[in-house]
Design a protein around this motif. Structure first.
Motif, PDB file in Angstrom:
ATOM      1  N   PHE A  24       0.791  -1.228   0.000  1.00  0.00           N
ATOM      2  CA  PHE A  24       0.000   0.000   0.000  1.00  0.00           C
ATOM      3  C   PHE A  24       0.826   1.282   0.000  1.00  0.00           C
ATOM      4  O   PHE A  24       0.275   2.362   0.097  1.00  0.00           O
ATOM      5  CB  PHE A  24      -0.951   0.000   1.204  1.00  0.00           C
ATOM      6  CG  PHE A  24      -2.005  -1.058   1.099  1.00  0.00           C
ATOM      7  CD1 PHE A  24      -3.072  -0.920   0.234  1.00  0.00           C
ATOM      8  CD2 PHE A  24      -1.914  -2.225   1.846  1.00  0.00           C
ATOM      9  CE1 PHE A  24      -4.038  -1.899   0.121  1.00  0.00           C
ATOM     10  CE2 PHE A  24      -2.878  -3.213   1.749  1.00  0.00           C
ATOM     11  CZ  PHE A  24      -3.942  -3.054   0.877  1.00  0.00           C
ATOM     12  N   SER A  25       2.128   1.174  -0.110  1.00  0.00           N
ATOM     13  CA  SER A  25       2.951   2.375  -0.104  1.00  0.00           C
ATOM     14  C   SER A  25       3.629   2.589  -1.449  1.00  0.00           C
ATOM     15  O   SER A  25       3.364   3.548  -2.155  1.00  0.00           O
ATOM     16  CB  SER A  25       3.997   2.266   0.995  1.00  0.00           C
ATOM     17  OG  SER A  25       4.873   3.357   0.918  1.00  0.00           O
ATOM     18  N   THR A  48      -2.885   5.463   1.276  1.00  0.00           N
ATOM     19  CA  THR A  48      -3.444   5.297  -0.054  1.00  0.00           C
ATOM     20  C   THR A  48      -4.921   4.939   0.077  1.00  0.00           C
ATOM     21  O   THR A  48      -5.326   4.216   0.997  1.00  0.00           O
ATOM     22  CB  THR A  48      -2.693   4.203  -0.846  1.00  0.00           C
ATOM     23  OG1 THR A  48      -3.333   4.040  -2.112  1.00  0.00           O
ATOM     24  CG2 THR A  48      -2.688   2.893  -0.121  1.00  0.00           C
ATOM     25  N   GLN A  50      -6.638   2.976  -1.485  1.00  0.00           N
ATOM     26  CA  GLN A  50      -6.945   1.551  -1.611  1.00  0.00           C
ATOM     27  C   GLN A  50      -6.765   0.800  -0.294  1.00  0.00           C
ATOM     28  O   GLN A  50      -7.312  -0.288  -0.134  1.00  0.00           O
ATOM     29  CB  GLN A  50      -6.111   0.954  -2.731  1.00  0.00           C
ATOM     30  CG  GLN A  50      -6.573   1.505  -4.090  1.00  0.00           C
ATOM     31  CD  GLN A  50      -5.901   0.847  -5.260  1.00  0.00           C
ATOM     32  OE1 GLN A  50      -4.850   0.243  -5.110  1.00  0.00           O
ATOM     33  NE2 GLN A  50      -6.504   0.961  -6.424  1.00  0.00           N
ATOM     34  N   LEU A  51      -6.012   1.363   0.650  1.00  0.00           N
ATOM     35  CA  LEU A  51      -5.961   0.744   1.979  1.00  0.00           C
ATOM     36  C   LEU A  51      -7.336   0.837   2.634  1.00  0.00           C
ATOM     37  O   LEU A  51      -7.819  -0.117   3.253  1.00  0.00           O
ATOM     38  CB  LEU A  51      -4.898   1.418   2.842  1.00  0.00           C
ATOM     39  CG  LEU A  51      -4.804   0.922   4.289  1.00  0.00           C
ATOM     40  CD1 LEU A  51      -4.431  -0.563   4.347  1.00  0.00           C
ATOM     41  CD2 LEU A  51      -3.780   1.746   5.074  1.00  0.00           C
TER      42      LEU A  51
ATOM     43  N   ARG B  64      -4.842  -3.238  -6.626  1.00  0.00           N
ATOM     44  CA  ARG B  64      -3.520  -2.585  -6.501  1.00  0.00           C
ATOM     45  C   ARG B  64      -2.622  -2.920  -7.690  1.00  0.00           C
ATOM     46  O   ARG B  64      -1.816  -2.092  -8.132  1.00  0.00           O
ATOM     47  CB  ARG B  64      -2.830  -3.019  -5.208  1.00  0.00           C
ATOM     48  CG  ARG B  64      -3.351  -2.356  -3.975  1.00  0.00           C
ATOM     49  CD  ARG B  64      -3.117  -0.864  -3.971  1.00  0.00           C
ATOM     50  NE  ARG B  64      -1.735  -0.475  -3.676  1.00  0.00           N
ATOM     51  CZ  ARG B  64      -1.234   0.730  -3.910  1.00  0.00           C
ATOM     52  NH1 ARG B  64      -1.972   1.661  -4.489  1.00  0.00           N
ATOM     53  NH2 ARG B  64       0.012   1.013  -3.592  1.00  0.00           N
ATOM     54  N   GLN B  81      -5.292   9.562  -5.702  1.00  0.00           N
ATOM     55  CA  GLN B  81      -6.449   8.889  -6.296  1.00  0.00           C
ATOM     56  C   GLN B  81      -7.720   9.402  -5.636  1.00  0.00           C
ATOM     57  O   GLN B  81      -7.799   9.504  -4.408  1.00  0.00           O
ATOM     58  CB  GLN B  81      -6.333   7.377  -6.099  1.00  0.00           C
ATOM     59  CG  GLN B  81      -7.396   6.601  -6.867  1.00  0.00           C
ATOM     60  CD  GLN B  81      -7.187   5.105  -6.793  1.00  0.00           C
ATOM     61  OE1 GLN B  81      -6.653   4.590  -5.826  1.00  0.00           O
ATOM     62  NE2 GLN B  81      -7.619   4.401  -7.826  1.00  0.00           N
ATOM     63  N   HIS B  84     -12.262   5.217  -7.704  1.00  0.00           N
ATOM     64  CA  HIS B  84     -12.058   4.033  -8.519  1.00  0.00           C
ATOM     65  C   HIS B  84     -13.294   3.152  -8.501  1.00  0.00           C
ATOM     66  O   HIS B  84     -14.085   3.164  -7.568  1.00  0.00           O
ATOM     67  CB  HIS B  84     -10.769   3.266  -8.179  1.00  0.00           C
ATOM     68  CG  HIS B  84     -10.788   2.464  -6.941  1.00  0.00           C
ATOM     69  ND1 HIS B  84      -9.650   2.054  -6.306  1.00  0.00           N
ATOM     70  CD2 HIS B  84     -11.799   1.962  -6.225  1.00  0.00           C
ATOM     71  CE1 HIS B  84      -9.954   1.361  -5.255  1.00  0.00           C
ATOM     72  NE2 HIS B  84     -11.243   1.285  -5.177  1.00  0.00           N
TER      73      HIS B  84
END
Lengths: 133, 144
Positions: A24-25, A48, A50-51, B64, B81, B84
Motif C-alpha cells: 500500500f505504499s 493510499t 486503496q488501503l 492494486r 487517487q 475508482h
C-alpha cells in the motif's frame, strides 16, 4: 439481507507499518514522508485510498462471503485523506435488492469514517447473490 | 508547487490513449504482504484453502496490481487517487498469472485541477478469462 440492514463494521488504526507496507505504499512519498506530504498540503503522510477500500472489502467479504468474489462492482470516492494514527471505521447499509435470472442483485452503500466521525470515503457495492446449489 | 523530480509524471505529458500490458503472478508471498498491510487475515487468502477449493486472492490486491499503466512513462509521485470502480468478475486462485492491459482513457481540468483517468483489465493468462476490471481517477501534478 433486508433493505436497511446495517453491516457490522470494522475499525483499524493506521500505523506506520501500514503506510510503509509493500502493498500500500510503493514509491510515492506522500504515503510515508512527512515533509513531502506537508509540502503537498497535508498535515502529514496520508494512506493510499486503496488501503481504506481494503478495510471495506474485509467488511463486505464478511457479509457476502463467496459472493464478494464474483459478479461484483465496488465503486469508491475518496473525499478526504486518512492520516497516520487515524482510526478508521467502516460502515455499510443494504439499500436495494433486485431479483435477476441467476440470483438477487444486492446494493450496499459503504463508507469509511475517521475518529472525528468524518466520512472520508463513500462507495457503493453491487453484488449478485446466487442461491445455494 | 513542488518541483517535479526527473521521473515523476506531470499532467501535461500524459498521452491519452497510451496503453501498456504487463503480467504478474500473484504469489502467496504477495498475498501475505497484502494481508499484513490491510491487517486482514482471512484464512481464505491462504496458505490453507477457501470455499472455492484453493486459496483465493483478495480482490483489492488485484486492484492494486492494476496501477502500472503509466509505469513505462514514469512515476505517479504525488498523485492522489480520488475515485475508482472495480469490477470483480471471478475468483482468482493464489499462484495465478494475470495479464493486465491498461490505458489512459481521459484527462481534463475541472475546477482548476488536473485529472487523469485510467482503465485496466486483468485476464487469467492461462485461460484468457477476464477476472477483474478497473477504472480510476487521479488528481495529478502539473509542470512547475
Amino acid at each position: 439481507m433486508p433493505i436497511g440492514h446495517h453491516l457490522p463494521g470494522i475499525s483499524r488504526r493506521i500505523g506506520i507499518d501500514q503506510l510503509r507496507s509493500r502493498t500500500f505504499s510503493g514509491y510515492n512519498p506522500i504515503h510515508w514522508d512527512q515533509d513531502y506530504a506537508r509540502a503537498r498540503g497535508f498535515a502529514g503522510p496520508i494512506a493510499t485510498g486503496q488501503l481504506l477500500t481494503a478495510y471495506m472489502q474485509e467488511m463486505i467479504v464478511g457479509f457476502l462471503g463467496v459472493h464478494a468474489f464474483s459478479n461484483t462492482t465496488f465503486t469508491c470516492r475518496y473525499r478526504a485523506p486518512a492520516h497516520l494514527h487515524d482510526t478508521i471505521t467502516t460502515g455499510g447499509v443494504v439499500t436495494d435488492r433486485v431479483a435477476e435470472r441467476n440470483g438477487t442483485r444486492v446494493t450496499i452503500d459503504v463508507w469509511c469514517s475517521n475518529q472525528n466521525s468524518v466520512h472520508i470515503v463513500s462507495g457503493v457495492v453491487s453484488s449478485l447473490v446466487r442461491p445455494r446449489p | 508547487m513542488i518541483a517535479s523530480t526527473d521521473d515523476s509524471l506531470v499532467w501535461e505529458d500524459i498521452p491519452v490513449g497510451h496503453t501498456h500490458a504487463w503480467e504478474i503472478t500473484v504469489t502467496q508471498d504477495a498475498v501475505n504482504a497484502y494481508c499484513d498491510g490491510a491487517q486482514d487475515y482471512n484464512p481464505w487468502y491462504g496458505p490453507s484453502s477457501s470455499p472455492f477449493g484453493w486459496p483465493v486472492v483478495p480482490p483489492m490486491l488485484i486492484s492494486r496490481l492494476c496501477r502500472f499503466t503509466l509505469a513505462p512513462l514514469g512515476k505517479m509521485t504525488g498523485w492522489i487517487q480520488v475515485l475508482h470502480r472495480n469490477g470483480i468478475l471471478v475468483p482468482v486462485a493464489v499462484g495465478s498469472t494475470l495479464a493486465f492491459v491498461g490505458e489512459v482513457s481521459a484527462k481534463e481540468r475541472r475546477r482548476g485541477k488536473p485529472f487523469v483517468n485510467l482503465r485496466a483489465v486483468a485476464t487469467n493468462a492461462s485461460s484468457g478469462v477476464a477476472v477483474f476490471e478497473q477504472t480510476s481517477e487521479y488528481i495529478c501534478r502539473e509542470r512547475p
